[in-house]
Scaffold this motif. Structure first.
Motif, PDB file in Angstrom:
ATOM      1  N   MET A 355     120.573  17.451  62.562  1.00 10.55           N
ATOM      2  CA  MET A 355     120.316  18.271  61.779  1.00 10.55           C
ATOM      3  C   MET A 355     118.580  18.330  61.443  1.00 10.55           C
ATOM      4  N   ILE A 356     118.151  17.010  61.199  1.00  2.00           N
ATOM      5  CA  ILE A 356     117.055  16.626  60.977  1.00  2.00           C
ATOM      6  C   ILE A 356     116.103  17.132  62.398  1.00  2.00           C
ATOM      7  N   LEU A 357     116.468  16.893  63.352  1.00  2.00           N
ATOM      8  CA  LEU A 357     115.736  16.989  64.804  1.00  2.00           C
ATOM      9  C   LEU A 357     115.673  18.785  64.883  1.00  2.00           C
ATOM     10  N   SER A 358     116.673  19.287  64.731  1.00  3.14           N
ATOM     11  CA  SER A 358     116.633  20.949  65.144  1.00  3.14           C
ATOM     12  C   SER A 358     116.226  21.911  63.682  1.00  3.14           C
ATOM     13  N   TYR A 359     116.245  21.471  62.632  1.00  6.81           N
ATOM     14  CA  TYR A 359     116.074  22.210  61.539  1.00  6.81           C
ATOM     15  C   TYR A 359     114.989  23.333  61.776  1.00  6.81           C
ATOM     16  N   THR A 360     113.693  22.656  61.858  1.00  9.93           N
ATOM     17  CA  THR A 360     112.477  23.395  62.010  1.00  9.93           C
ATOM     18  C   THR A 360     112.146  23.802  63.527  1.00  9.93           C
ATOM     19  N   LEU A 361     113.065  23.731  64.385  1.00 10.40           N
ATOM     20  CA  LEU A 361     112.899  23.868  65.649  1.00 10.40           C
ATOM     21  C   LEU A 361     112.188  25.457  66.279  1.00 10.40           C
ATOM     22  N   CYS A 362     112.686  26.450  65.605  1.00  8.91           N
ATOM     23  CA  CYS A 362     112.693  27.632  66.149  1.00  8.91           C
ATOM     24  C   CYS A 362     111.222  27.931  65.819  1.00  8.91           C
ATOM     25  N   TYR A 363     110.544  27.570  64.620  1.00  8.16           N
ATOM     26  CA  TYR A 363     109.180  28.023  64.107  1.00  8.16           C
ATOM     27  C   TYR A 363     108.182  26.784  64.319  1.00  8.16           C
ATOM     28  N   ASN A 364     108.591  25.414  64.845  1.00  9.58           N
ATOM     29  CA  ASN A 364     107.629  24.643  65.006  1.00  9.58           C
ATOM     30  C   ASN A 364     106.983  24.741  66.454  1.00  9.58           C
ATOM     31  N   ILE A 365     108.056  25.305  67.390  1.00 11.44           N
ATOM     32  CA  ILE A 365     107.781  25.397  68.748  1.00 11.44           C
ATOM     33  C   ILE A 365     106.579  26.191  68.971  1.00 11.44           C
ATOM     34  N   TRP A 366     106.599  27.401  68.459  1.00 12.09           N
ATOM     35  CA  TRP A 366     105.766  28.402  68.660  1.00 12.09           C
ATOM     36  C   TRP A 366     104.476  28.469  67.750  1.00 12.09           C
ATOM     37  N   GLY A 367     104.563  27.819  66.793  1.00 14.34           N
ATOM     38  CA  GLY A 367     103.475  27.853  65.847  1.00 14.34           C
ATOM     39  C   GLY A 367     102.232  27.689  66.298  1.00 14.34           C
ATOM     40  N   SER A 368     102.053  26.965  67.485  1.00 14.01           N
ATOM     41  CA  SER A 368     100.564  26.402  67.865  1.00 14.01           C
ATOM     42  C   SER A 368     100.088  27.725  68.787  1.00 14.01           C
ATOM     43  N   PHE A 369     100.932  28.544  68.931  1.00 16.01           N
ATOM     44  CA  PHE A 369     100.487  29.768  69.866  1.00 16.01           C
ATOM     45  C   PHE A 369     100.210  31.027  68.924  1.00 16.01           C
ATOM     46  N   ALA A 370     100.399  30.862  67.635  1.00 17.68           N
ATOM     47  CA  ALA A 370      99.983  31.910  66.814  1.00 17.68           C
ATOM     48  C   ALA A 370      98.592  32.608  66.789  1.00 17.68           C
ATOM     49  N   PHE A 371      97.591  31.705  66.827  1.00 16.64           N
ATOM     50  CA  PHE A 371      96.328  32.466  66.926  1.00 16.64           C
ATOM     51  C   PHE A 371      96.268  33.167  68.445  1.00 16.64           C
ATOM     52  N   PRO A 372      96.169  32.472  69.562  1.00 14.17           N
ATOM     53  CA  PRO A 372      96.276  33.046  70.664  1.00 14.17           C
ATOM     54  C   PRO A 372      97.166  34.440  70.935  1.00 14.17           C
TER      55      PRO A 372
END
Length: 564
Positions: A355-372
């Motif tokens: 649960m700890i490894l996966s809980y923030t997965l769906c928004y942590n993955i793409w957060g770095s591409f928000a500005f582009p």
């Protein structure tokens, strides 16, 4: 009754401008405000704003994804925290135990940002990445020293709770400066000038550091006396366990750095960069195995050895040496948190770690591409993105955090955690719709009258789309963040609160950070909508683990009730 009365008489924690006035009223609190700013500014500039610059320079998104792995410095900082705690810096130690490290990190940060400012990422992305990595390493190390300083200098007049609030205040100000203000400035001057200006701001904080109070370094002693008691693992067994875990971590970090250097080095004629997708498929499972599974197996083995009486001390051993003290620090940081957790939860620890490894997965993955995504794909201006993401978005995040706290009180822990797992998945579908023209967002906006409402403040339909998407996303992640912090705080042992929380919270960034490389590769190949849907599917894994954890918690509660 006296305790309850004392609690009722306790004044509420100050907020807003009142908190700022208190922050500037004493040397310690004013210093804490500066240190909070110094911690928040590099994070905002390196993990978010830097990608806006790279996107403007037409750096491909796979490379941006790999470069975002510098964020792992913040995840892994607990690995070298013993060094920051115990090692005196030659020539700087006279400034103070914590100040010496904070000053060193700030000087390196100034140099790192200056290096970024004089390097053209379109022509020397490898050198650019090196400066970014050095700055991220210095920033993460500064966080370790600042956290320790805050605890060390707290007293009755400036308690740690007040200092923590002031720290967060400074950190949030820095987030706005490093996000919204940096984008605002970048619309009016070159990015190089923006980063030089930010380096200058950190230089001003150096003056605060030089004036900061500090605490004396304690004498070397029995750092962790419990490890020396009869029945604990013998030093040789501890060192073997620590060695296995250290080698696993070293291999994982070395593998990541080796791939990053290959991805970011200049290409010879006819060469191609290695595939991020291939690396992730081939190595990501092994990296997770080395940093999570191996330490967990070692932790369970140490529990078995102690329970069976193998390789344990038959009498107290209070021998103290600098080497043993340093090794004890590492053992407590890397082995004991998982040993205690696995001993307490037994097989349930697998569900908790999943649960700890996966809980923030769906928004942590793409957060770095928000500005582009906002700037290059949707073609919003820097001013529009600065307002929507870093001003309006912050208020939406605060609303989400507040709503998360309310749901905890009304619904309870596990229902709120489940809601926090589901909403970000839906948020990814909202962003997929935004990437494809916002047909559904427009329909919702018109039906609910939100387009007309935002129109009263001068926003056109195109801007309303962005504000609605950011609203849903930030409220969702605010709820999820509040739920997850509360969950982690509840799952850790009171005997190992600091080290266990640091280790478990670092795991939340691990898979998300590794996934950013393949997310960038996916965007380059298939586009943003496909990436958003794939990361939403990854979020379904978190929902499954939350449901399994709910079952585990219920069974544990039933077992406790029967035992009573």
């Amino acid at each position: 009754m006296a305790s309850a009365a004392a609690t009722e008489d306790k004044p509420p924690r100050p907020k807003g401008w009142k908190l700022l006035r208190i922050a500037l009223s004493s040397r310690k609190s004013a210093t804490m405000l500066g240190f909070g700013f110094s911690s928040g500014l590099p994070y905002a500039l390196l993990i978010g704003t830097l990608n806006a610059w790279l996107g403007e320079e037409k750096i491909d998104l796979a490379t941006i994804g790999v470069l975002s792995w510098i964020g792992l410095s913040y995840s892994f900082k607990f690995l070298w925290s013993p060094l920051v705690d115990r090692l005196p810096l030659p020539g700087l130690e006279r400034l103070g135990r914590r100040k010496s490290w904070i000053l060193l990190c700030q000087v390196v940060l100034v140099g790192g940002f200056a290096g970024l400012a004089v390097t053209d990422p379109s022509k020397a992305i490898g050198t650019f990445a090196l400066f970014a990595f050095i700055a991220a390493l210095a920033s993460a190390t500064q966080d370790v020293a600042v956290d320790a300083w805050r605890i060390d200098v707290a007293d009755e007049s400036t308690p740690v709770e007040l200092l923590s609030s002031i720290y967060q205040f400074g950190y949030r100000i820095a987030s706005i400066v490093g996000g919204a203000l940096a984008l605002f400035l970048a619309a009016r001057m070159p990015w190089e000038g923006v980063y030089l200006l930010m380096a200058g701001l950190i230089s001003l904080i150096v003056l605060v550091t030089l004036r900061a109070p500090d605490t004396p370094r304690p004498e070397q002693g029995a750092l962790h006396a419990s490890l020396a008691e009869q029945g604990e693992l013998a030093p040789q067994a501890r060192w073997l366990a620590l060695g296995v875990v250290a080698v696993s971590w070293a291999w994982a970090i070395g593998t990541i750095l080796h791939f990053m250097s290959g991805m970011l080095r200049p290409l010879l004629p006819g060469e191609k960069h290695p595939s991020v997708a291939d690396f992730t498929k081939a190595y990501a499972p092994w990296i997770v195995l080395a940093t999570v599974a191996v330490p967990l197996i070692v932790a369970a083995t140490t529990n078995w050895l102690k329970a069976s009486g193998h390789a344990v001390l038959t009498q107290p051993d209070h021998k103290v040496t600098p080497l043993r003290t340093a090794a004890n620090h590492l053992y407590v940081a890397l082995v004991m948190p998982l040993a205690e957790l696995s001993g307490r939860l037994r097989w349930g620890v697998l569900v908790v770690i999943g649960m700890i490894l996966s809980y923030t997965l769906c928004y942590n993955i793409w957060g770095s591409f928000a500005f582009p995504f906002y700037l290059q794909h949707l073609h919003y201006s820097k001013d529009e993105v600065a307002f929507a993401s870093k001003v309006f978005g912050i208020f939406m995040t605060i609303a989400g955090i507040s709503l998360g706290g309310y749901l905890f009180l009304r619904l309870g822990r596990m229902p709120t955690i489940l809601i926090g797992a589901i909403l970000p998945v839906l948020g990814n579908f909202v962003y997929a719709d935004l990437a494809e023209g916002a047909v559904h967002i427009d329909a919702v906006g018109r039906t609910l009258g939100l387009n007309a409402l935002f129109g009263l403040f001068g926003f056109d339909e195109r801007m309303v789309r962005l504000l609605l998407a950011i609203s849903f996303e930030n409220i969702s992640t605010g709820i999820a963040g509040a739920a997850f912090v509360a969950y982690l705080s509840g799952i850790v042992s009171r005997n190992y609160t600091a080290v266990q929380y640091a280790l478990l919270s670092s795991m939340t960034f691990l898979i998300g950070s590794l996934g950013r490389g393949i997310a960038g590769d996916t965007i380059d190949r298939f586009g943003y909508p496909t990436m958003f849907r794939w990361t939403a599917a990854a979020g379904a894994v978190a929902i499954l683990f939350v449901l399994l954890e709910w079952v585990r918690v219920k069974r544990a509660e039933m077992a406790e009730a029967k035992a009573e």
